[in-house]
Design an enzyme around this catalytic site. Structure first.
Site, PDB file in Angstrom:
ATOM      1  N   GLU A 136      -0.706  21.643  33.025  1.00 19.58           N
ATOM      2  CA  GLU A 136       0.235  21.648  33.983  1.00 19.58           C
ATOM      3  C   GLU A 136       0.619  22.801  35.007  1.00 19.58           C
ATOM      4  OE1 GLU A 136       3.249  18.184  32.373  1.00 19.58           O
ATOM      5  OE2 GLU A 136       3.354  19.843  31.558  1.00 19.58           O
TER       6      GLU A 136
HETATM    7  C1  ACM Z   1       1.403  18.486  27.753  1.00 17.63           C
HETATM    8  O1  ACM Z   1       2.286  17.609  27.164  1.00 17.63           O
HETATM    9  N1  ACM Z   1       1.946  19.167  28.791  1.00 17.63           N
HETATM   10  C2  ACM Z   1       0.352  19.302  27.114  1.00 17.63           C
END
Ligand code: ACM
Length: 634
Positions: free
Chosen positions: A309
């Site tokens: 992310e």
């Molecule tokens: C995650 O849930 N961003 C690894």
């Protein structure tokens, strides 16, 4: 069935579950019941063969005797009979996925014998012996049995996020006790986040001074927990998430971010802008200094860099970073992140570590030694394995999704009929359940993890064809009690917290409701309740627990109500009286809620349950009357 019985008589052995409905969890790779029982009394002890001293094994035997004693009320460990333990060697100095965890166990009426090539294998076998303890009218015994056991996957983990909400050392220690009981072997410790940096650094003390709110592990505490885990055959893999999810680093060290700063600890949950600057030599000097310091604290051969992310706007808008990307022909943020990962991997290699990261790091330039952890779906696991990467699965095992044990149990990293060639399949190391902590505190964490985790642990340890859901729930009900005896608080959680919410009023109505309903899923709660890190997590949703046992019991009763024989009548009566009692909760909770503010959140759930109960009663009524009219079905 007669043929099965005759075959068993002919070979002199009984295959489970015929004869014995055992409560082992995870189920061993191979198990053959024999005839007879080994009596357990105060003469029972453990004799360790050989003269070599193995302190880890000795401590494991001590714990075994203490737990067997508290399960039976017997003062054990003073006699001469019992269990002969033979261990070929201590195993790896630093445990890795290559550690041999196998063991064989034979119980006869004359004694028990446990053999293992390593201390870790012996620890796994001792857990099995504890689970075999049973009783009859003559007292305690171990059933005669021959077990040859080894794990299906070498990497069987639990991620605990201590970045978003901190968990003190004693909370971590009791999770480790539970993990050992279900034969898990990796604590994946998610130690840094936008909301907190949780480890003491002596080299860069501004990390914890400005990034932790004072909630971090000292180096002495880290060493103690790593040793505690090793004593139980559990590796500790640290995760320091980068280049994103890293705001807390930059509160004390803004210079290594891709923006101008200044920064404060993030209090909201989500995906945020602050990102490491992958273009500056100083960033890598800083990270190398940090990794060198931490490598001495975390002996595991693996190191998790996160990598998930990456928000990316600081990279897109910083002219210096854009110029760097042009010069290095890095066409997009993905290429820049791959560049960062390559440099990180080189640093880690210098410090004896192999890199692990979330599946966003899959990129043509990713070093081949990297382990990829799949969270966005099982496809990335398959894709990575085909491209030569080793992988671990977490998609389907997010505990904050509040799914049932059944749902998690049927997720398989290498399901029947998977498309991988044997060579690629061998790169699938196993998986990890993930306890993300946006909505989790030291008070509620046990209720979120345990005991659904025992079902995942079984998937990772036991043969692939062990997947009978009713049998899993039957054994899980026993396992829940064993885990509670280890000091985990999941069983008492709802009652304890509901009494607190009821603030001195009679909590029985609230408890009655919370035993029937489950917490909303992570995403639903996030959108319903605008939480920040400091929001006290003391709501009815926090007191409820995922997959409450009543749910499985109700599903079982509904199935029984549809049987074509006499059993259906009793089941229908039972369901009907359940429905009546469910419907009564709503008005009672209305009254309680009128006096107690924290109870009011539960009222919509009580009303929905009353509606379900009304529909259920009507459906039961329809069952006797043949096909229901279309209007009713609508
Ligand atoms: C995650 O849930 N961003 C690894």
């Amino acid at each position: 069935m007669i043929a099965l019985l005759l075959a068993a008589v002919a070979t002199g052995s009984l295959q489970a579950p015929l004869g014995v409905a055992h409560t082992l969890m995870p189920v061993p790779a191979s198990l053959v019941w024999q005839v007879g029982r080994l009596r357990l009394d105060s003469s029972f002890s453990v004799r360790v063969a050989g003269s070599r001293r193995d302190d880890r094994l000795a401590r494991g035997v001590e714990r075994f005797l203490r737990r067997a004693g508290s399960a039976t009320g017997l003062l054990l460990g003073r006699g001469a009979g019992g269990l002969a333990l033979s261990v070929a060697g201590p195993g790896q100095r630093v445990q890795s996925p290559e550690e041999d965890e196998s063991y064989t166990l034979e119980v006869t009426p004359g004694g028990a014998s446990l053999q293992a090539p390593t201390t870790v294998g012996a620890l796994r076998g001792l857990e099995t012996v504890l689970q075999l303890i049973d009783s009859d009218s003559a007292g305690w015994y171990l059933p005669s049995v021959r077990i040859a056991d080894r794990p299906r996957f070498p990497w069987r983990g639990l991620l605990i996020d201590v970045g978003r909400h901190f968990e003190p050392p004693e909370v971590i220690r009791r999770q480790l006790d539970g993990m050992a009981a279900v034969k898990l072997n990796v604590l994946h410790w998610h130690l840094s986040e936008d909301q907190g940096f949780r480890v003491e650094s002596r080299r860069y003390p501004r990390l914890q001074r400005f990034g932790s709110d004072g909630l971090y592990y000292t180096q002495a505490e880290i060493r103690e927990i790593v040793a505690y885990a090793r004593d139980r055959g559990i590796r500790v893999v640290p995760e320091f998430d980068m280049p994103g999810h890293s705001t807390a680093w930059f509160v004390g060290y803004p210079a290594y971010s891709s923006g101008p700063g200044p920064y404060t600890i993030e209090r909201h949950f989500g995906v945020f802008v602050p990102t490491f600057d992958p273009t500056r030599a100083e960033t890598y000097q800083f990270l190398e200094g940090f990794i060198a310091e931490m490598a001495a604290l975390f002996p595991d051969p693996y190191w998790h860099i996160g990598g998930d992310e990456v928000e990316g706007s600081q990279w897109r808008t910083n002219p210096r970073i854009r110029a760097f990307m042009r010069v290095h022909r890095l066409d997009n943020n993905g290429a820049l992140q791959a560049y960062f990962n390559r440099r990180l991997s080189a640093i880690l290699t210098r410090h004896g570590k192999r890199m692990v990261g979330w599946d966003e790091i899959l990129h043509p330039d990713l070093p081949p030694t990297t382990v990829v952890q799949s969270w966005r779906g099982q496809n990335s696991l398959v894709e990575g394995a085909k491209r030569g990467y080793r992988g671990i699965l977490s998609a389907g095992w997010y505990l904050d999704a509040m799914r049932t044990a059944e749902f998690h149990y049927l997720v398989d990293p290498l399901a029947e009929g998977n498309e991988l060639e044997p060579d690629a399949a061998s790169r699938i190391l196993g998986g990890e359940a993930c306890m993300w902590a946006e909505h989790v505190t030291p008070e509620s964490i046990d209720s979120r993890i345990w005991p659904r985790l025992a079902a995942i642990a079984e998937r990772l340890w036991s043969p692939r064809d062990v997947r009978d859901v009713p049998d899993m729930y039957r054994r899980l009900a026993v396992m829940r009690g064993r885990l509670e005896a280890l000091g985990l608080g999941h069983e008492g959680h709802t009652g304890r917290m509901a009494r607190r919410l009821a603030d001195g009023h009679d909590a029985s109505v609230l408890i009655g409701l919370l035993e029937l309903v489950e917490p909303v899923r992570f995403s639903e709660r996030s959108s319903l309740q605008r939480l920040v890190q400091q929001t006290p997590l003391v709501f009815a949703v926090d007191a409820a627990r995922p997959d409450p046992p009543m749910q499985w019991n109700a599903r079982k009763a509904a199935r029984a109500a549809l049987l074509p024989d006499d059993r259906a009548t009793a089941a229908r009566h039972g369901l009907d009286s359940s429905f009546v009692s469910w419907a009564a909760l709503a008005p009672a909770l209305d009254s309680l809620g009128a006096e107690v503010p924290l109870v009011r959140d539960a009222i919509p759930a009580a009303r929905a349950l009353a509606r379900v109960a009304a529909i259920g009663r009507e459906a039961l009524g329809q069952l006797g009357r043949g096909p229901a009219p279309p209007e009713w079905i609508k």
